[in-house]
Design an enzyme around this catalytic site. Sequence first.
Site, PDB file in Angstrom:
ATOM      1  N   CYS A  26       0.808  -1.216   0.000  1.00 30.73           N
ATOM      2  CA  CYS A  26       0.000   0.000   0.000  1.00 30.73           C
ATOM      3  C   CYS A  26       0.844   1.269   0.000  1.00 30.73           C
ATOM      4  CB  CYS A  26      -0.944  -0.004   1.204  1.00 30.73           C
ATOM      5  SG  CYS A  26      -2.287  -1.206   1.041  1.00 30.73           S
ATOM      6  N   ASP A  58     -14.688   6.764   2.240  1.00 31.42           N
ATOM      7  CA  ASP A  58     -14.818   5.620   3.142  1.00 31.42           C
ATOM      8  C   ASP A  58     -14.210   4.375   2.499  1.00 31.42           C
ATOM      9  OD1 ASP A  58     -15.586   4.225   5.452  1.00 31.42           O
ATOM     10  OD2 ASP A  58     -17.476   5.325   5.579  1.00 31.42           O
ATOM     11  N   ASP A  76      -9.006  -3.565  -4.310  1.00 32.59           N
ATOM     12  CA  ASP A  76      -7.686  -3.193  -3.809  1.00 32.59           C
ATOM     13  C   ASP A  76      -6.639  -4.119  -4.417  1.00 32.59           C
ATOM     14  OD1 ASP A  76      -5.535  -2.206  -2.181  1.00 32.59           O
ATOM     15  OD2 ASP A  76      -7.037  -1.611  -0.708  1.00 32.59           O
ATOM     16  N   GLY A 147     -11.968 -13.556 -12.286  1.00 28.88           N
ATOM     17  CA  GLY A 147     -11.240 -12.310 -12.168  1.00 28.88           C
ATOM     18  C   GLY A 147     -10.783 -11.807 -13.517  1.00 28.88           C
ATOM     19  N   ASP A 232      -9.959   1.144   8.311  1.00 28.19           N
ATOM     20  CA  ASP A 232      -8.744   0.339   8.452  1.00 28.19           C
ATOM     21  C   ASP A 232      -7.524   1.196   8.133  1.00 28.19           C
ATOM     22  OD1 ASP A 232      -9.176   0.457   5.720  1.00 28.19           O
ATOM     23  OD2 ASP A 232      -8.854  -1.673   5.359  1.00 28.19           O
TER      24      ASP A 232
END
Length: 337
Positions: A26, A58, A76, A147, A232
């Site tokens: 991240c 959010d 993500d 996916g 988070d």
Amino acid sequence: MTAPTTVSTSPTTSYRLTQFAHGGGCACKIPPGELEDVVRGLVGVPSPELVVGLDDGDDAAAVRLEGDTVVLATADFFTPVVDDPYDWGRIAAANALSDIYAMGGRPIVAVNLLGWPRDVLPADLVREVLRGGLDVAREAGCPVAGGHSIDDPEPKYGMAVTGVADARRLLRNDAARAGQALSLTKPLGLGVLANRHKATGEVFPEAVATMVTLNRDAAAQALDAGIEAATDVTGFGLLGHLYKVARASGVSVVVEAAAVPYLAGARESLAEGYVPGGSRRNLDWVRPHLDAAAGEDELLLLADAQTSGGLLVAGEIPAGVVIGEFVPRGEAVVLVR
């Protein structure tokens, strides 16, 4: 400091995946201030069913279906944060699922998002990445139903996850109130340890164990306690995510620096210079809204870009450590003592 292990030389770990990407985890996010400038004013079709959208940044979008049921949607993905492909897959999946838990939801289906340099890295590696993601999704009770993949110069992996929640019991980042305790459910330091791993190849098992731990139980405890506000801690660091919560909720927040837990080796890694660029950018973004008695090193750790970090909760839960409290809005939004 916990002694790191050496790099494995098995067929699937002899490649150092972190060396095939410019960033890691991240910490490779677009800086928060820059991102807000880009998306400001970009809104979709107005809908009365949209319960949570882009307004406060959010963790996931929430759309009402029928009655009090909402569907949660998030995605993500990131470049390798560790060299081991199976562990990277597990970390990326836990991180993607975290957005659903941070909203108080239950994941019901996920799809893989994959970028892979197919002419550079062998198929055995990507198979291990996907296996790691699948194993964590199984632990979460969430099916992985396909996916999308592309040929990409940098390896990237993550998930788009759909969940469900009760609209009356959502955990939101705009619902913190003055007088509530601030709790953190995982230790910090993941960014500096990942940066050290990328530079040296040292492996930190405690950091890996922290990143693959689901935030499911912490979220359930928050809901059981009647808590309404949570988020988070990921790429914007504790200070960045706290600033977003406080700003959206119209309050300020006091962080007791001495109460914040850290992974073994985090402080030593900072002292030796293993600071991700994303952590410095996080601190720069929050600094205009910060009143801090702590020194620069402490602030860098508090702004450290986390991957698959814990929950920040407005209240007290068994899985959390109280590290501060929310207070009435003052001149500074985030105060570090």
